[in-house]
Design a protein around this motif. Structure first.
Motif, PDB file in Angstrom:
ATOM      1  N   PHE A 219     -20.211-129.954   5.000  1.00 19.81           N
ATOM      2  CA  PHE A 219     -21.762-130.104   5.441  1.00 19.81           C
ATOM      3  C   PHE A 219     -22.729-128.614   6.055  1.00 19.81           C
ATOM      4  CE2 PHE A 219     -25.188-130.990   8.622  1.00 19.81           C
ATOM      5  CZ  PHE A 219     -25.700-131.685   7.544  1.00 19.81           C
ATOM      6  N   ILE A 220     -21.710-128.414   6.488  1.00 16.21           N
ATOM      7  CA  ILE A 220     -21.534-126.651   7.272  1.00 16.21           C
ATOM      8  C   ILE A 220     -21.674-125.405   6.042  1.00 16.21           C
ATOM      9  CG2 ILE A 220     -20.893-124.700   8.929  1.00 16.21           C
ATOM     10  CD1 ILE A 220     -19.429-127.230  10.300  1.00 16.21           C
TER      11      ILE A 220
ATOM     12  N   GLN B 159     -24.985-126.248   4.446  1.00 15.53           N
ATOM     13  CA  GLN B 159     -26.407-125.964   4.983  1.00 15.53           C
ATOM     14  C   GLN B 159     -26.590-124.503   5.018  1.00 15.53           C
ATOM     15  OE1 GLN B 159     -25.259-127.713   8.873  1.00 15.53           O
ATOM     16  NE2 GLN B 159     -27.438-128.067   9.479  1.00 15.53           N
TER      17      GLN B 159
ATOM     18  N   ILE C 258     -23.220-140.512  -4.386  1.00 13.04           N
ATOM     19  CA  ILE C 258     -22.801-138.447  -4.699  1.00 13.04           C
ATOM     20  C   ILE C 258     -21.908-137.798  -4.051  1.00 13.04           C
ATOM     21  CG2 ILE C 258     -23.469-136.635  -5.964  1.00 13.04           C
ATOM     22  CD1 ILE C 258     -25.998-138.080  -7.320  1.00 13.04           C
ATOM     23  N   VAL C 259     -21.332-137.420  -3.660  1.00 18.34           N
ATOM     24  CA  VAL C 259     -20.601-137.252  -2.824  1.00 18.34           C
ATOM     25  C   VAL C 259     -20.231-135.476  -2.681  1.00 18.34           C
ATOM     26  CG1 VAL C 259     -19.431-138.870  -1.483  1.00 18.34           C
ATOM     27  CG2 VAL C 259     -18.100-137.149  -3.425  1.00 18.34           C
ATOM     28  N   GLY C 260     -19.476-134.882  -1.552  1.00 17.09           N
ATOM     29  CA  GLY C 260     -19.530-133.940  -1.640  1.00 17.09           C
ATOM     30  C   GLY C 260     -20.786-132.387  -1.947  1.00 17.09           C
TER      31      GLY C 260
ATOM     32  N   GLY D 183     -23.678-133.522  -3.810  1.00 17.61           N
ATOM     33  CA  GLY D 183     -24.696-134.373  -3.431  1.00 17.61           C
ATOM     34  C   GLY D 183     -25.247-134.111  -2.030  1.00 17.61           C
ATOM     35  N   LEU D 184     -24.447-133.247  -1.108  1.00 20.44           N
ATOM     36  CA  LEU D 184     -25.327-132.397   0.091  1.00 20.44           C
ATOM     37  C   LEU D 184     -26.712-131.699  -0.190  1.00 20.44           C
ATOM     38  CD1 LEU D 184     -22.559-131.556   2.107  1.00 20.44           C
ATOM     39  CD2 LEU D 184     -23.598-133.562   2.616  1.00 20.44           C
TER      40      LEU D 184
ATOM     41  N   LEU E  40     -28.287-131.918  -3.280  1.00 20.87           N
ATOM     42  CA  LEU E  40     -30.111-132.867  -3.147  1.00 20.87           C
ATOM     43  C   LEU E  40     -30.477-132.996  -1.870  1.00 20.87           C
ATOM     44  CD1 LEU E  40     -29.258-135.310  -6.416  1.00 20.87           C
ATOM     45  CD2 LEU E  40     -29.756-132.909  -6.157  1.00 20.87           C
ATOM     46  N   GLY E  41     -29.370-133.403  -1.055  1.00 19.39           N
ATOM     47  CA  GLY E  41     -30.482-134.429   0.117  1.00 19.39           C
ATOM     48  C   GLY E  41     -30.993-133.104   0.911  1.00 19.39           C
ATOM     49  N   PHE E  42     -30.611-132.000   0.772  1.00 20.42           N
ATOM     50  CA  PHE E  42     -30.897-130.684   1.529  1.00 20.42           C
ATOM     51  C   PHE E  42     -32.337-130.296   1.046  1.00 20.42           C
ATOM     52  CE2 PHE E  42     -26.941-129.450   3.592  1.00 20.42           C
ATOM     53  CZ  PHE E  42     -27.195-130.117   5.356  1.00 20.42           C
TER      54      PHE E  42
ATOM     55  N   GLN F  78     -34.284-132.585  -1.075  1.00 21.45           N
ATOM     56  CA  GLN F  78     -35.456-133.100  -0.326  1.00 21.45           C
ATOM     57  C   GLN F  78     -35.814-133.331   1.162  1.00 21.45           C
ATOM     58  OE1 GLN F  78     -33.706-137.542   0.064  1.00 21.45           O
ATOM     59  NE2 GLN F  78     -34.950-138.094  -1.634  1.00 21.45           N
TER      60      GLN F  78
END
Lengths: 248, 248, 248, 248
Positions: C99-100, C103, C163-165, C168-169, C171-173, C175
């Motif tokens: 996550f870090i 980011q 979707i992991v790792g 996925g992250l 894509l999430g960020f 959004q």
């Protein structure tokens, strides 16, 4: 605040009550809280993302993803009371993460002038025959009378192992901040998803917030499925154990 | 400071001595310290909460919860010496957490002008027949004479594996800050809760703080129970091993 | 920013598209992205080091080490589009670390005015006979048409487990930051390194960025090796299973 | 800086060389570095404490404790070169902790104007018969000539699994900061503490720092003990395996 908070809107709320609705034993608290929020036509107003959730996004049927996190929803109860719900598919991934997330949500709640904190959970007995009490715990003894009038039972010193995770932490933070806190724990075996136990919690919430017409939707039917299978299991039907696993 | 500290009161203390009283080997240090604090009619003045404790609240017999954490208590010894006790059901959940918690408590102690740091623990021998020495370790050699006069034994280089957790860390931080520190370790098998070993530590503390009338309460009786079972075990009574487990 | 970023150069890029290229299921995304970056003659412009990667350096054939980390490369596509690639041998070592890192990279991308985020990965079916679809997920439904025209298939609600790792992250960020994001997942068994599946992703990327001449280098040959062994396995040749392991 | 640094003194050093001396494979690097530091009559000037070491204190023969940590020592080589040694019983307890500790030490070294970084370690071959090469790795190829003249062997691309922990991280941080870095790895089986391999590293260090009279103390004798047992093992003496374990 370590978490990332994304607001859909910033509703104006008056002395809101907070209800924590996250997965736990028998999913009792989550099913009850999600249903109650739906009954009150709650709306999401914020999403919370954090390194303390699994690093994961989930696609919907449109293949549009959403990041794993928790959400804040709000609703007005029939008695005029504003309510904030904390909803989500996951609690924090680690003990430290759970503490940080509860602390961050608490900071948001305090900014809204939260007046009371209610946490929902299951109370696992390990016994398939359960009586569906709703057990309670409070941040100060004076809160018990009111809860007993709403149908909550107090079992001295129980649960012996304490209340863990979000349901416990928000009570603790309530107490630290001088805010009234109470935990509703639906009695359940702990082995299965238990809609019957969730119904009992919804009934308590209904009394607390003066919801006269408690539309329970599909919950009684789902609860009945477990009851039938449990009875079969008690009659020593050798096949029923598998059925029970299937439901769980 | 990463921890959350909640004060009941802010007592005025003169050059207080600090005594660390947390769970460990045979619970020897915790039983001794809790009893000694009670003897001196200690009162709680602060509670410490942290992500480094289990995310948990514990209900009492009134179903009123308290958040898992550590507590600071204070008392005045018969010789006029102010004492601060660190009490609690848990040490930090991880090695990093133990370090952070000790550092945070140390910061509080320094603000009180702490004059000496005493940590309590068990010294596990692995042998059921133990002699109930109180072994010592110090932050500087000059402290040994005084301790020997109080009944403490020094066993060169022992314990070989070091002193771990809070009992060790507070000694280390004492040394880093130029404050005298000493550790009292009650000899014990390490297999059972050992009230006999705790009594020996209380006797040392009694001498240090000039407590003439050491009311040991139920400790001698509880200690005797273990002695009886240990003797049986030595007489090769095949049943006694289970009894011992039962006590532990 | 927790990560250490070391720049080789600071290229001037116009509305760059970001492509995440890290190890994952069947190494499908990494092989595809590394090949595509090479096709476009990408150049490294930054290296990212962090406590969230293994504490390790790798010697080359000259015994000159490089620290384990991730790298940013850039290239210009034939259609004039600037592209930033995230390449590396490792994803973050822990969920929190992933996550870090995402980011931190996101912060860099935003400073470059990133216009679109593409993540590459494998879609493990658990079946040795796979059809080599490229499945897609998006941050908003309007992106699907364009992707379908490039050969991407949308499978409602898939992958069920999310979707992991990094794939996925990011894509999430995307959004969270209101940036278009899409994930290309090459269908694969999940048991072997799958160059055939990577080719399909490269073909989609080729269409997206108007690369007419897709030099696939050794990929078809390597893909064929797996196909031959897979066929043998299907013909129940008892030796082929070991061969497959050897390739994996 | 997350670590706690306690200075005994602040020596004035000119362009010091840094030598990392921590436990690792066969303890080869630690034995070599500690002996070399002793040869040069090194003195401790700082101690480093951190949550990233075990939460532990160690009593000496006087029952005076010291907190587990790392230490910085300095010495002047016969050729006038100032040297800083990093010594200790432990590397960081976690991968993240190792990174943070190396970063913190690096910050101190940069404040001293460190001119070169040398890390010591073992190179485990898994074979009891080893040739006792000293293998090398560098931060830039131009450093190899000088090292070869000092007896170092370069094995292209080795070790394949990289150099992990402090021996790797300090090389990486050297490279990041544009400082020359080299790693000396003593060939060893990896099964036993290997004084013979340490001697080879000391000989290389002796040449690097113009130490003419290399007093090896008890090292040759201890090395011989392993050689004798290794030979016995090769002659298939069935008892020798246990003896070897005893030494390890």
């Amino acid at each position: 605040m370590e978490s990332i908070v994304k607001y859909d809107s910033k509703p104006v709320l008056k002395d809101p009550v907070f209800i924590e609705v996250l997965p736990g034993i028998g999913n009792v608290g989550k099913i009850a809280g999600d249903h109650f929020a739906q009954l009150l036509k709650a709306e999401r107003f914020a999403s919370i993302f954090s390194m303390n959730f699994p690093p994961q996004v989930i696609p919907d049927d449109d293949c549009v993803i959403r990041m794993v996190g928790n959400e804040l929803w709000y609703a007005k109860a029939p008695n005029g009371q504003d309510i904030i719900f904390l909803k989500g598919d996951y609690q924090g991934s680690t003990p430290e993460g759970q503490f940080i997330l509860a602390q961050d949500v608490m900071e948001i709640l305090l900014s809204y002038g939260v007046s009371r904190i209610i946490t929902l959970g299951g109370y696992g007995t390990g016994k398939i025959d359960r009586e569906l009490h709703v057990f309670g715990a409070v941040t100060r003894a004076e809160l018990k009378d009111e809860m007993e009038r709403c149908g909550v039972t107090f079992n001295p010193g129980e649960p012996r192992d304490g209340i863990v995770g979000a349901a416990g932490l928000f009570l603790g933070f309530a107490q630290l901040n001088g805010i009234d806190g109470l935990c509703l724990m639906g009695e359940t075996s702990g082995y299965f998803v238990d809609h019957g136990s969730s119904i009992k919690i919804i009934e308590v919430l209904g009394k607390m917030f003066s919801v006269d017409d408690l539309d329970l939707g599909e919950l009684p039917e789902k609860s009945e499925q477990l009851n039938v299978l449990t009875e079969k299991a008690n009659q020593q039907d050798p096949d029923s154990r598998d059925d029970l696993n299937y439901i769980g």
